[in-house]
Design an enzyme around this catalytic site. Sequence first.
Site, PDB file in Angstrom:
ATOM      1  CB  SER A  86      -0.974   0.006   1.186  1.00  0.00           C
ATOM      2  OG  SER A  86      -0.300   0.217   2.404  1.00  0.00           O
ATOM      3  CG  HIS A  87       2.132   3.434   2.278  1.00  0.00           C
ATOM      4  ND1 HIS A  87       1.095   2.675   2.766  1.00  0.00           N
ATOM      5  CD2 HIS A  87       1.737   4.721   2.410  1.00  0.00           C
ATOM      6  CE1 HIS A  87       0.129   3.474   3.196  1.00  0.00           C
ATOM      7  NE2 HIS A  87       0.494   4.715   2.987  1.00  0.00           N
TER       8      HIS A  87
ATOM      9  NE  ARG B 268       0.247   5.079  -0.847  1.00  0.00           N
ATOM     10  CZ  ARG B 268      -0.819   5.598  -0.275  1.00  0.00           C
ATOM     11  NH1 ARG B 268      -1.133   6.862  -0.473  1.00  0.00           N
ATOM     12  NH2 ARG B 268      -1.602   4.865   0.479  1.00  0.00           N
TER      13      ARG B 268
ATOM     14  CG  PHE C 144       3.998   9.500  -0.445  1.00  0.00           C
ATOM     15  CD1 PHE C 144       4.330   8.167  -0.642  1.00  0.00           C
ATOM     16  CD2 PHE C 144       5.005  10.442  -0.519  1.00  0.00           C
ATOM     17  CE1 PHE C 144       5.639   7.799  -0.927  1.00  0.00           C
ATOM     18  CE2 PHE C 144       6.304  10.081  -0.811  1.00  0.00           C
ATOM     19  CZ  PHE C 144       6.625   8.756  -1.011  1.00  0.00           C
ATOM     20  CB  SER C 145       6.108   7.605   3.070  1.00  0.00           C
ATOM     21  OG  SER C 145       6.397   8.757   3.799  1.00  0.00           O
ATOM     22  CB  ALA C 146       5.028   3.232   5.589  1.00  0.00           C
TER      23      ALA C 146
ATOM     24  CG  PHE D 250      -1.350   0.425  13.703  1.00  0.00           C
ATOM     25  CD1 PHE D 250      -2.046   1.447  14.305  1.00  0.00           C
ATOM     26  CD2 PHE D 250      -0.690  -0.504  14.509  1.00  0.00           C
ATOM     27  CE1 PHE D 250      -2.085   1.557  15.684  1.00  0.00           C
ATOM     28  CE2 PHE D 250      -0.723  -0.391  15.901  1.00  0.00           C
ATOM     29  CZ  PHE D 250      -1.422   0.642  16.486  1.00  0.00           C
TER      30      PHE D 250
ATOM     31  N   GLY E  48      -4.757   3.415   1.334  1.00  0.00           N
ATOM     32  CA  GLY E  48      -4.086   2.723   0.232  1.00  0.00           C
ATOM     33  C   GLY E  48      -4.615   1.298   0.056  1.00  0.00           C
ATOM     34  CD  GLU E  49      -3.703  -2.865   2.486  1.00  0.00           C
ATOM     35  OE1 GLU E  49      -4.355  -3.632   1.750  1.00  0.00           O
ATOM     36  OE2 GLU E  49      -2.484  -2.991   2.680  1.00  0.00           O
TER      37      GLU E  49
ATOM     38  CE  LYS F   4     -11.416   0.220  24.392  1.00  0.00           C
ATOM     39  NZ  LYS F   4     -11.030  -1.089  24.934  1.00  0.00           N
TER      40      LYS F   4
ATOM     41  N   PRO G 102       4.845  -7.590  15.662  1.00  0.00           N
ATOM     42  CG  PRO G 102       4.430  -5.500  16.607  1.00  0.00           C
ATOM     43  CD  PRO G 102       4.527  -6.947  16.944  1.00  0.00           C
TER      44      PRO G 102
HETATM   45  P1  NDP Z   1      -1.479  -3.118   8.901  1.00  0.00           P
HETATM   46  O1  NDP Z   1      -2.768  -3.356   9.550  1.00  0.00           O
HETATM   47  O2  NDP Z   1      -1.179  -3.815   7.654  1.00  0.00           O
HETATM   48  O3  NDP Z   1      -0.267  -3.439   9.892  1.00  0.00           O
HETATM   49  C1  NDP Z   1      -0.046  -2.706  11.024  1.00  0.00           C
HETATM   50  C2  NDP Z   1       1.056  -3.231  11.909  1.00  0.00           C
HETATM   51  O4  NDP Z   1       0.582  -4.371  12.593  1.00  0.00           O
HETATM   52  C3  NDP Z   1       2.333  -3.635  11.203  1.00  0.00           C
HETATM   53  O5  NDP Z   1       3.415  -3.265  12.027  1.00  0.00           O
HETATM   54  C4  NDP Z   1       2.158  -5.162  11.107  1.00  0.00           C
HETATM   55  O6  NDP Z   1       3.386  -5.855  11.013  1.00  0.00           O
HETATM   56  C5  NDP Z   1       1.466  -5.463  12.384  1.00  0.00           C
HETATM   57  N1  NDP Z   1       0.673  -6.692  12.340  1.00  0.00           N
HETATM   58  C6  NDP Z   1      -0.234  -7.062  11.400  1.00  0.00           C
HETATM   59  N2  NDP Z   1      -0.762  -8.265  11.707  1.00  0.00           N
HETATM   60  C7  NDP Z   1      -0.178  -8.654  12.868  1.00  0.00           C
HETATM   61  C8  NDP Z   1      -0.301  -9.812  13.679  1.00  0.00           C
HETATM   62  N3  NDP Z   1      -1.138 -10.791  13.390  1.00  0.00           N
HETATM   63  N4  NDP Z   1       0.460  -9.878  14.794  1.00  0.00           N
HETATM   64  C9  NDP Z   1       1.304  -8.883  15.113  1.00  0.00           C
HETATM   65  N5  NDP Z   1       1.467  -7.774  14.378  1.00  0.00           N
HETATM   66  C10 NDP Z   1       0.732  -7.660  13.271  1.00  0.00           C
HETATM   67  O7  NDP Z   1      -1.278  -1.525   8.692  1.00  0.00           O
HETATM   68  P2  NDP Z   1      -2.260  -0.422   8.108  1.00  0.00           P
HETATM   69  O8  NDP Z   1      -2.977  -0.936   6.909  1.00  0.00           O
HETATM   70  O9  NDP Z   1      -3.061   0.148   9.203  1.00  0.00           O
HETATM   71  O10 NDP Z   1      -1.178   0.672   7.648  1.00  0.00           O
HETATM   72  C11 NDP Z   1      -0.279   0.373   6.600  1.00  0.00           C
HETATM   73  C12 NDP Z   1       0.707   1.491   6.408  1.00  0.00           C
HETATM   74  O11 NDP Z   1       0.050   2.653   5.967  1.00  0.00           O
HETATM   75  C13 NDP Z   1       1.491   1.921   7.637  1.00  0.00           C
HETATM   76  O12 NDP Z   1       2.859   1.729   7.342  1.00  0.00           O
HETATM   77  C14 NDP Z   1       1.171   3.390   7.818  1.00  0.00           C
HETATM   78  O13 NDP Z   1       2.259   4.212   8.223  1.00  0.00           O
HETATM   79  C15 NDP Z   1       0.755   3.774   6.428  1.00  0.00           C
HETATM   80  N6  NDP Z   1      -0.121   4.948   6.451  1.00  0.00           N
HETATM   81  C16 NDP Z   1       0.395   6.166   6.114  1.00  0.00           C
HETATM   82  C17 NDP Z   1      -0.400   7.277   6.169  1.00  0.00           C
HETATM   83  C18 NDP Z   1       0.125   8.639   5.878  1.00  0.00           C
HETATM   84  O14 NDP Z   1      -0.608   9.608   5.961  1.00  0.00           O
HETATM   85  N7  NDP Z   1       1.372   8.819   5.548  1.00  0.00           N
HETATM   86  C19 NDP Z   1      -1.808   7.197   6.542  1.00  0.00           C
HETATM   87  C20 NDP Z   1      -2.222   5.868   6.915  1.00  0.00           C
HETATM   88  C21 NDP Z   1      -1.411   4.788   6.848  1.00  0.00           C
HETATM   89  P3  NDP Z   1       3.845  -6.497   9.578  1.00  0.00           P
HETATM   90  O15 NDP Z   1       4.199  -5.308   8.724  1.00  0.00           O
HETATM   91  O16 NDP Z   1       5.006  -7.372   9.916  1.00  0.00           O
HETATM   92  O17 NDP Z   1       2.665  -7.258   9.050  1.00  0.00           O
HETATM   93  O1  PYC Z   2      -2.904   4.906   3.038  1.00  0.00           O
HETATM   94  O2  PYC Z   2      -4.253   6.052   4.329  1.00  0.00           O
HETATM   95  C1  PYC Z   2      -3.289   5.978   3.561  1.00  0.00           C
HETATM   96  C2  PYC Z   2      -2.518   7.199   3.280  1.00  0.00           C
HETATM   97  C3  PYC Z   2      -2.968   8.475   3.332  1.00  0.00           C
HETATM   98  C4  PYC Z   2      -1.901   9.275   3.000  1.00  0.00           C
HETATM   99  C5  PYC Z   2      -0.846   8.459   2.751  1.00  0.00           C
HETATM  100  N1  PYC Z   2      -1.237   7.183   2.937  1.00  0.00           N
END
Ligand code: NDP
Ligand code: PYC
Length: 344
Positions: free
Chosen positions: A47-48, A52, A121-123, A179, A187-188, A230, A306
């Site tokens: 997703s990143h 992107r 835009f990034s993780a 997360f 992105g997902e 929460k 994680p």
């Molecule tokens: P995920 O739900 O995919 O994962 C979140 C975290 O939980 C990761 O560290 C992952 O580790 C861990 N995890 C997942 N499953 C398990 C499990 N079963 N047991 C233990 N740990 C687990 O993330 P999101 O979809 O919420 O977000 C993805 C990315 O999007 C993030 O990197 C975030 O920074 C980015 N993002 C960026 C934004 C921005 O504005 N720049 C906005 C929103 C999101 P692992 O990677 O090893 O699976």
């Molecule tokens: O995946 O939610 C997201 C996001 C927003 C901005 C960058 N990534």
Amino acid sequence: MTDTTTLTPAALLQLVEGIFLNAGLAPVQAGPVARVIVAGERDACKSHGVYRIEGCLRTMKQGKVNPDAQPELTQDESAIVRVDAKGGFANAAFEMGAPVLAERAKALGLAALVINDCTHFSALWPEVEALTAYGLAAIAMCPSYATVAPTGGTKALMGTNPLGFGWPRKGHPPYVFDFATSVAARGEVELHRIAGKPLPEGWAVDANGAPTVDPTAALAGAMLPFGGHKGSAISMMIELLAGVMIGDMTSPEALEFLGATNIAPRHGELIIAFSPDRFAATKGGVDLSRAEALFDAVLGQGARLPSQRRFAARAISDAEGITLTADEMAILDRLQKGGLAAVS
Ligand code: NDP
Ligand code: PYC
């Protein structure tokens, strides 16, 4: 004929950096942006990853990011280090600020890096992970643009507001989580739309506030926070600390500034670094083996840490290369040849 292509991380980095340079992004930004995208692809965080690039180019084309920005660092004796990204991408600002943040956190016990006026835009995991390499614990957060309804509400207000945390470990990759505070990153949802797949239940509501599993309806409506009230409160905390407190845009303000969600948002970012040794100074320094006992207890139950999946993906990418689909290669080819003209 194969429908996939495998590239080394270095080769993909050269390709992605070349796309940005060719499109007119200053070298000081093109390198950091390419590094974070390739890191996402290498660690199987699609997703990143390369998906992107097009959004970044679209943001450039619409004049919503400054491609010539040279980030500027200001520092005094306090615990707050500031980098003004000057409207450029956050990644260059972070790379500039991180060593100074680490030095301040080691000297003072804790310090914060405030990044202002950046396109983000990034993780966040590349950032907290980088700080653990200095022996520091770190928290990073930023708003986004308004795409998430508060629990009990129906209209987008907060961003997907990511939260990252890193803890240093000896002899192991660091403990890192990162997360979105929405049920999933936007992105997902976009990747589900591209793949023509329905969303899992509970991710989103449509423009009328009714639950939906249709990604297109979800993108037109609002995503939901993780963990009900929460996650909603944590997301608001991020708006307050990494928006209002650092004098930068909140998610509704970022959406108003952009007028669209198909380009990268402009706002600020807050990163806080802690020296575990300094915090435990009166106890003889930090005993990292106690953290290891906790991690062992997680693993001992058959659960995973994680980032464990991510580090395993990285090991494969480093050994065998990064495999991209024919569609992904076609996009890279189109963007490399066409530059900004290739994006809508
Ligand atoms: P995920 O739900 O995919 O994962 C979140 C975290 O939980 C990761 O560290 C992952 O580790 C861990 N995890 C997942 N499953 C398990 C499990 N079963 N047991 C233990 N740990 C687990 O993330 P999101 O979809 O919420 O977000 C993805 C990315 O999007 C993030 O990197 C975030 O920074 C980015 N993002 C960026 C934004 C921005 O504005 N720049 C906005 C929103 C999101 P692992 O990677 O090893 O699976
Ligand atoms: O995946 O939610 C997201 C996001 C927003 C901005 C960058 N990534």
